[in-house]
Design a protein around this motif. Structure first.
Motif, PDB file in Angstrom:
ATOM      1  N   ASN A  61     -35.395 -33.842  19.576  1.00  0.00           N
ATOM      2  CA  ASN A  61     -34.590 -33.803  18.360  1.00  0.00           C
ATOM      3  C   ASN A  61     -33.184 -33.319  18.663  1.00  0.00           C
ATOM      4  OD1 ASN A  61     -33.607 -32.415  15.721  1.00  0.00           O
ATOM      5  ND2 ASN A  61     -35.201 -33.856  15.103  1.00  0.00           N
ATOM      6  N   ASN A  62     -33.075 -32.337  19.543  1.00  0.00           N
ATOM      7  CA  ASN A  62     -31.756 -31.850  19.930  1.00  0.00           C
ATOM      8  C   ASN A  62     -30.961 -32.962  20.621  1.00  0.00           C
ATOM      9  OD1 ASN A  62     -30.253 -29.253  19.851  1.00  0.00           O
ATOM     10  ND2 ASN A  62     -30.039 -29.676  22.032  1.00  0.00           N
ATOM     11  N   ALA A  63     -31.624 -33.674  21.519  1.00  0.00           N
ATOM     12  CA  ALA A  63     -30.961 -34.769  22.239  1.00  0.00           C
ATOM     13  C   ALA A  63     -30.577 -35.917  21.305  1.00  0.00           C
ATOM     14  CB  ALA A  63     -31.867 -35.283  23.355  1.00  0.00           C
ATOM     15  N   GLU A  64     -31.272 -36.037  20.185  1.00  0.00           N
ATOM     16  CA  GLU A  64     -30.966 -37.098  19.213  1.00  0.00           C
ATOM     17  C   GLU A  64     -29.772 -36.753  18.332  1.00  0.00           C
ATOM     18  OE1 GLU A  64     -34.692 -37.265  17.190  1.00  0.00           O
ATOM     19  OE2 GLU A  64     -35.714 -38.234  18.869  1.00  0.00           O
ATOM     20  N   HIS A  65     -29.638 -35.497  17.954  1.00  0.00           N
ATOM     21  CA  HIS A  65     -28.633 -35.119  16.959  1.00  0.00           C
ATOM     22  C   HIS A  65     -27.322 -34.585  17.531  1.00  0.00           C
ATOM     23  CE1 HIS A  65     -30.734 -35.769  13.177  1.00  0.00           C
ATOM     24  NE2 HIS A  65     -31.835 -35.505  13.871  1.00  0.00           N
ATOM     25  N   THR A 118     -27.743 -29.079  10.317  1.00  0.00           N
ATOM     26  CA  THR A 118     -27.288 -30.111  11.260  1.00  0.00           C
ATOM     27  C   THR A 118     -26.766 -31.325  10.508  1.00  0.00           C
ATOM     28  OG1 THR A 118     -28.851 -29.407  12.966  1.00  0.00           O
ATOM     29  CG2 THR A 118     -27.999 -31.657  13.139  1.00  0.00           C
ATOM     30  N   LEU A 119     -27.514 -31.760   9.498  1.00  0.00           N
ATOM     31  CA  LEU A 119     -27.092 -32.926   8.712  1.00  0.00           C
ATOM     32  C   LEU A 119     -25.820 -32.643   7.925  1.00  0.00           C
ATOM     33  CD1 LEU A 119     -30.575 -34.178   7.487  1.00  0.00           C
ATOM     34  CD2 LEU A 119     -29.185 -35.073   9.372  1.00  0.00           C
ATOM     35  N   VAL A 120     -25.692 -31.428   7.402  1.00  0.00           N
ATOM     36  CA  VAL A 120     -24.476 -31.046   6.677  1.00  0.00           C
ATOM     37  C   VAL A 120     -23.277 -31.064   7.620  1.00  0.00           C
ATOM     38  CG1 VAL A 120     -23.325 -29.109   5.508  1.00  0.00           C
ATOM     39  CG2 VAL A 120     -25.658 -29.758   4.867  1.00  0.00           C
ATOM     40  N   GLN A 122     -22.967 -32.871  10.384  1.00  0.00           N
ATOM     41  CA  GLN A 122     -22.662 -34.262  10.710  1.00  0.00           C
ATOM     42  C   GLN A 122     -21.929 -34.948   9.561  1.00  0.00           C
ATOM     43  OE1 GLN A 122     -26.610 -35.599  11.764  1.00  0.00           O
ATOM     44  NE2 GLN A 122     -26.191 -35.383  13.956  1.00  0.00           N
ATOM     45  N   LEU A 123     -22.393 -34.733   8.339  1.00  0.00           N
ATOM     46  CA  LEU A 123     -21.737 -35.326   7.174  1.00  0.00           C
ATOM     47  C   LEU A 123     -20.326 -34.769   7.016  1.00  0.00           C
ATOM     48  CD1 LEU A 123     -21.814 -37.087   4.616  1.00  0.00           C
ATOM     49  CD2 LEU A 123     -22.814 -35.117   3.425  1.00  0.00           C
ATOM     50  N   GLY A 124     -20.194 -33.454   7.147  1.00  0.00           N
ATOM     51  CA  GLY A 124     -18.875 -32.834   7.017  1.00  0.00           C
ATOM     52  C   GLY A 124     -17.899 -33.330   8.067  1.00  0.00           C
ATOM     53  N   LEU A 125     -18.371 -33.439   9.299  1.00  0.00           N
ATOM     54  CA  LEU A 125     -17.504 -33.946  10.360  1.00  0.00           C
ATOM     55  C   LEU A 125     -17.114 -35.407  10.128  1.00  0.00           C
ATOM     56  CD1 LEU A 125     -19.014 -32.316  13.564  1.00  0.00           C
ATOM     57  CD2 LEU A 125     -16.616 -32.193  12.845  1.00  0.00           C
ATOM     58  N   ALA A 126     -18.052 -36.215   9.670  1.00  0.00           N
ATOM     59  CA  ALA A 126     -17.742 -37.624   9.392  1.00  0.00           C
ATOM     60  C   ALA A 126     -16.661 -37.722   8.311  1.00  0.00           C
ATOM     61  CB  ALA A 126     -18.999 -38.374   8.972  1.00  0.00           C
ATOM     62  N   CYS A 127     -16.792 -36.928   7.268  1.00  0.00           N
ATOM     63  CA  CYS A 127     -15.783 -36.922   6.199  1.00  0.00           C
ATOM     64  C   CYS A 127     -14.444 -36.410   6.718  1.00  0.00           C
ATOM     65  CB  CYS A 127     -16.258 -36.072   5.028  1.00  0.00           C
ATOM     66  SG  CYS A 127     -17.660 -36.792   4.141  1.00  0.00           S
ATOM     67  N   TYR A 128     -14.481 -35.363   7.543  1.00  0.00           N
ATOM     68  CA  TYR A 128     -13.256 -34.787   8.099  1.00  0.00           C
ATOM     69  C   TYR A 128     -12.540 -35.804   8.993  1.00  0.00           C
ATOM     70  CZ  TYR A 128     -10.287 -31.003   9.964  1.00  0.00           C
ATOM     71  OH  TYR A 128      -9.232 -30.189  10.322  1.00  0.00           O
ATOM     72  N   VAL A 129     -13.294 -36.525   9.803  1.00  0.00           N
ATOM     73  CA  VAL A 129     -12.701 -37.549  10.667  1.00  0.00           C
ATOM     74  C   VAL A 129     -12.024 -38.627   9.818  1.00  0.00           C
ATOM     75  CG1 VAL A 129     -13.259 -39.437  12.273  1.00  0.00           C
ATOM     76  CG2 VAL A 129     -14.171 -37.149  12.680  1.00  0.00           C
ATOM     77  N   LEU A 130     -12.684 -39.042   8.744  1.00  0.00           N
ATOM     78  CA  LEU A 130     -12.058 -40.037   7.867  1.00  0.00           C
ATOM     79  C   LEU A 130     -10.806 -39.485   7.200  1.00  0.00           C
ATOM     80  CD1 LEU A 130     -15.110 -41.777   6.159  1.00  0.00           C
ATOM     81  CD2 LEU A 130     -13.554 -42.721   7.889  1.00  0.00           C
TER      82      LEU A 130
END
Length: 136
Positions: A61-65, A118-120, A122-130
């Motif tokens: 799971n760590n290697a996946e996320h 972890t999901l928060v 990832q979502l936050g980083l995706a929004c920040y990148v945009l």
């Protein structure tokens, strides 16, 4: 350390820090899988041992996320992200992955908190990148 194609790691110090720390965690989880495999003398599959299943999944799971989150962190840093925000994301990712791994290995509900964080991240980083992306 200079690379003619990439320049120096000093260009992405925040991502470099959290990539290294998460690499240590992934390596530790991988070594734990090997330790549990040797303990149960199971070198393929899980042998029906719940502890080995947990160790394998914690590592997997760590290697996946982690890679997706680190790519997003790198993009945010290269896109001019604020250092404090990047450290908040990177630190939260590391805490989330530690909590998830601990929860998986110990059968603790902190696993769910780690997964959600972890999901928060990832979502936050995706929004920040945009948000950082130049729209030209």
């Amino acid at each position: 350390m200079t690379n003619p194609l990439l320049g120096t790691l000093s260009l992405v110090p925040v991502t470099s820090l959290y990539a290294a720390l998460n690499a240590f965690l992934t390596l530790a989880l991988g070594l734990n899988v090997s330790r549990v495999r040797a303990k149960h003398n199971v070198f393929r599959g899980d042998g029906g041992h719940a502890g080995l299943v947990a160790a394998i999944r914690a590592h997997g799971n760590n290697a996946e996320h982690v890679p997706l989150a680190l790519i997003l962190l790198l993009l945010a840093e290269l896109g001019g992200g604020n250092s404090t925000a990047l450290h908040v994301f990177g630190g939260a990712l590391l805490v989330a992955r530690l909590a998830h791994a601990f929860g998986m290995l110990r059968g603790s509900p902190v696993q769910a908190a780690g997964a959600l964080l972890t999901l928060v991240v990832q979502l936050g980083l995706a929004c920040y990148v945009l948000w950082l992306r130049p729209w030209g």
